[in-house]
Design a protein around this motif. Structure first.
Motif, PDB file in Angstrom:
ATOM      1  N   PRO A 117     -24.641 -27.326 -86.089  1.00 48.38           N
ATOM      2  CA  PRO A 117     -23.326 -26.750 -85.775  1.00 48.38           C
ATOM      3  C   PRO A 117     -22.528 -26.252 -86.976  1.00 48.38           C
ATOM      4  CG  PRO A 117     -23.167 -29.134 -85.780  1.00 48.38           C
ATOM      5  CD  PRO A 117     -24.619 -28.808 -86.039  1.00 48.38           C
ATOM      6  N   TRP A 118     -23.193 -26.018 -88.126  1.00 51.38           N
ATOM      7  CA  TRP A 118     -22.470 -25.638 -89.333  1.00 51.38           C
ATOM      8  C   TRP A 118     -22.907 -24.271 -89.821  1.00 51.38           C
ATOM      9  CZ3 TRP A 118     -25.306 -30.489 -89.647  1.00 51.38           C
ATOM     10  CH2 TRP A 118     -24.554 -31.565 -89.161  1.00 51.38           C
ATOM     11  N   GLU A 119     -22.121 -23.707 -90.739  1.00 53.05           N
ATOM     12  CA  GLU A 119     -22.398 -22.369 -91.253  1.00 53.05           C
ATOM     13  C   GLU A 119     -22.995 -22.420 -92.656  1.00 53.05           C
ATOM     14  OE1 GLU A 119     -19.505 -19.064 -89.504  1.00 53.05           O
ATOM     15  OE2 GLU A 119     -18.429 -20.516 -90.745  1.00 53.05           O
ATOM     16  N   SER A 120     -23.772 -21.388 -92.973  1.00 55.54           N
ATOM     17  CA  SER A 120     -24.337 -21.248 -94.312  1.00 55.54           C
ATOM     18  C   SER A 120     -23.228 -21.046 -95.340  1.00 55.54           C
ATOM     19  CB  SER A 120     -25.288 -20.050 -94.335  1.00 55.54           C
ATOM     20  OG  SER A 120     -25.595 -19.668 -95.655  1.00 55.54           O
ATOM     21  N   ALA A 121     -23.514 -21.432 -96.574  1.00 54.44           N
ATOM     22  CA  ALA A 121     -22.546 -21.257 -97.665  1.00 54.44           C
ATOM     23  C   ALA A 121     -22.267 -19.792 -97.971  1.00 54.44           C
ATOM     24  CB  ALA A 121     -23.046 -21.958 -98.924  1.00 54.44           C
ATOM     25  N   VAL A 122     -23.057 -18.870 -97.425  1.00 57.41           N
ATOM     26  CA  VAL A 122     -22.789 -17.444 -97.637  1.00 57.41           C
ATOM     27  C   VAL A 122     -22.263 -16.773 -96.371  1.00 57.41           C
ATOM     28  CG1 VAL A 122     -24.416 -17.217 -99.538  1.00 57.41           C
ATOM     29  CG2 VAL A 122     -25.213 -16.833 -97.199  1.00 57.41           C
ATOM     30  N   ALA A 123     -21.888 -17.564 -95.364  1.00 55.74           N
ATOM     31  CA  ALA A 123     -21.203 -17.000 -94.201  1.00 55.74           C
ATOM     32  C   ALA A 123     -19.858 -16.424 -94.646  1.00 55.74           C
ATOM     33  CB  ALA A 123     -20.999 -18.076 -93.141  1.00 55.74           C
ATOM     34  N   THR A 146     -27.697 -23.957 -97.986  1.00 56.35           N
ATOM     35  CA  THR A 146     -26.729 -25.042 -97.842  1.00 56.35           C
ATOM     36  C   THR A 146     -25.861 -24.761 -96.622  1.00 56.35           C
ATOM     37  OG1 THR A 146     -26.611 -25.487-100.221  1.00 56.35           O
ATOM     38  CG2 THR A 146     -24.737 -26.186 -98.892  1.00 56.35           C
ATOM     39  N   LEU A 147     -25.697 -25.745 -95.752  1.00 50.71           N
ATOM     40  CA  LEU A 147     -24.785 -25.626 -94.613  1.00 50.71           C
ATOM     41  C   LEU A 147     -23.526 -26.433 -94.907  1.00 50.71           C
ATOM     42  CD1 LEU A 147     -27.162 -25.940 -91.513  1.00 50.71           C
ATOM     43  CD2 LEU A 147     -26.613 -23.928 -92.901  1.00 50.71           C
ATOM     44  N   ILE A 148     -22.379 -25.845 -94.554  1.00 53.78           N
ATOM     45  CA  ILE A 148     -21.082 -26.434 -94.880  1.00 53.78           C
ATOM     46  C   ILE A 148     -20.314 -26.740 -93.599  1.00 53.78           C
ATOM     47  CG2 ILE A 148     -18.905 -26.074 -96.105  1.00 53.78           C
ATOM     48  CD1 ILE A 148     -20.321 -24.252 -98.020  1.00 53.78           C
ATOM     49  N   GLY A 201     -15.157 -28.069 -95.302  1.00 55.56           N
ATOM     50  CA  GLY A 201     -15.567 -27.619 -96.625  1.00 55.56           C
ATOM     51  C   GLY A 201     -16.542 -28.535 -97.329  1.00 55.56           C
ATOM     52  N   SER A 202     -16.976 -29.587 -96.684  1.00 54.44           N
ATOM     53  CA  SER A 202     -17.938 -30.506 -97.290  1.00 54.44           C
ATOM     54  C   SER A 202     -19.365 -30.081 -96.950  1.00 54.44           C
ATOM     55  CB  SER A 202     -17.698 -31.934 -96.795  1.00 54.44           C
ATOM     56  OG  SER A 202     -17.903 -32.015 -95.394  1.00 54.44           O
ATOM     57  N   TRP A 203     -20.300 -30.525 -97.786  1.00 47.65           N
ATOM     58  CA  TRP A 203     -21.710 -30.272 -97.495  1.00 47.65           C
ATOM     59  C   TRP A 203     -22.098 -30.972 -96.202  1.00 47.65           C
ATOM     60  CZ3 TRP A 203     -25.440 -34.373 -97.788  1.00 47.65           C
ATOM     61  CH2 TRP A 203     -26.745 -33.960 -97.483  1.00 47.65           C
ATOM     62  N   ALA A 204     -22.945 -30.296 -95.397  1.00 47.52           N
ATOM     63  CA  ALA A 204     -23.350 -30.865 -94.117  1.00 47.52           C
ATOM     64  C   ALA A 204     -24.858 -31.054 -93.993  1.00 47.52           C
ATOM     65  CB  ALA A 204     -22.852 -29.979 -92.970  1.00 47.52           C
ATOM     66  N   ALA A 205     -25.659 -30.093 -94.482  1.00 44.70           N
ATOM     67  CA  ALA A 205     -27.109 -30.175 -94.299  1.00 44.70           C
ATOM     68  C   ALA A 205     -27.792 -29.136 -95.175  1.00 44.70           C
ATOM     69  CB  ALA A 205     -27.483 -29.949 -92.830  1.00 44.70           C
ATOM     70  N   HIS A 206     -29.126 -29.234 -95.232  1.00 45.75           N
ATOM     71  CA  HIS A 206     -29.948 -28.233 -95.904  1.00 45.75           C
ATOM     72  C   HIS A 206     -30.946 -27.629 -94.923  1.00 45.75           C
ATOM     73  CE1 HIS A 206     -28.866 -30.390 -99.780  1.00 45.75           C
ATOM     74  NE2 HIS A 206     -28.632 -29.131-100.072  1.00 45.75           N
ATOM     75  N   VAL A 207     -31.339 -26.388 -95.197  1.00 43.85           N
ATOM     76  CA  VAL A 207     -32.380 -25.715 -94.423  1.00 43.85           C
ATOM     77  C   VAL A 207     -33.379 -25.089 -95.392  1.00 43.85           C
ATOM     78  CG1 VAL A 207     -30.826 -25.236 -92.485  1.00 43.85           C
ATOM     79  CG2 VAL A 207     -31.062 -23.538 -94.308  1.00 43.85           C
TER      80      VAL A 207
END
Length: 233
Positions: free
Chosen positions: A92-98, A165-167, A171-177
């Motif tokens: 349910p999170w967005e990429s750091a480049v969204a 990186t998913l945020i 604004g905190s880190w949430a997960a990696h893909v």
């Protein structure tokens, strides 16, 4: 990787896996690999057989590491004559480049750095069955320069660039893909491309901010070496 531009040919196996669900192209890479959103709950990655990438290997890594750090859950994976594929549960999170984080790069960089440190601290080296050492990456080729000594051995993400990186909303880190090359190596093997990615994605270098948020002093020798290795393999 980039957002597909124009018409995208959807592989037959992806159509079969989607069934009646809508298929939306979301990512493509220079090797012909594609990622699609299926409905709103699943993603499917597909890569053509003529590449060296086998998504079954990424599936193995995700199935192992999910017990230690947040990554997508693998629902199915397989291959046929056209290529390999992997279906994962949507997160349910967005990429750091969204767009949202592209407009706030300092915050995105901090999330990526703290997330990478959390990953390095959480995933146990001793239990990891995957390797990403210099020798594994270069194979039988001669090295023009010997690698520096190991600073800290960790389980590396393997492609710790900003898009992976998913945020979370706060604004905190949430997960990696995108864990296809995850394995044990010096942490600078991750830090170097991660820092490079801040400039590539945001137009300026956030090296000091990234290192400060990660919690390590600049090591120019290791940074330069692993950036060279990243660009050479």
């Amino acid at each position: 990787m980039s957002v597909p531009d124009g018409d995208v040919r959807i592989p037959t196996v992806v159509r079969e896996l989607a069934g009646s669900e809508d298929i939306e192209p979301v990512w493509s890479n220079e090797l012909g690999g594609l990622t699609f959103r299926l409905g709103g709950e699943r993603y499917v990655k597909w890569t053509p057989a003529e590449t060296s990438i086998d998504l079954n290997e990424e599936a193995r890594r995700l199935k192992w590491v999910i017990r230690y750090s947040p990554v997508p859950k693998v629902l199915e994976n397989g291959s046929d004559r056209s290529g390999s594929w992997m279906i994962t549960e949507a997160l349910p999170w967005e990429s750091a480049v969204a767009d949202r984080w592209f407009a706030d790069p300092a915050r995105a960089v901090r999330a990526a750095a703290t997330g990478l440190r959390a990953f390095h601290d959480a995933v146990p080296v001793e239990q990891c069955p995957f390797d990403w050492s210099v020798r594994t990456r270069v194979g039988d080729r001669d090295l023009p320069v010997d690698p520096p000594s190991i600073d800290r051995l960790v389980v590396c993400h393997g492609d710790a660039c900003m898009p992976n990186t998913l945020i979370a909303d706060d604004g905190s880190w949430a997960a990696h893909v995108d864990m296809g090359t995850m394995g044990v190596a010096d942490r600078w093997a991750d830090l170097a491309p991660a820092i490079w990615s801040t400039e590539y994605n945001f137009g300026r270098n956030y090296r000091e901010a990234f290192l400060d948020a990660y919690g390590v002093e600049l090591d120019r020798e290791r940074l330069d070496y692993y950036l060279w290795l990243w660009e050479s393999t």
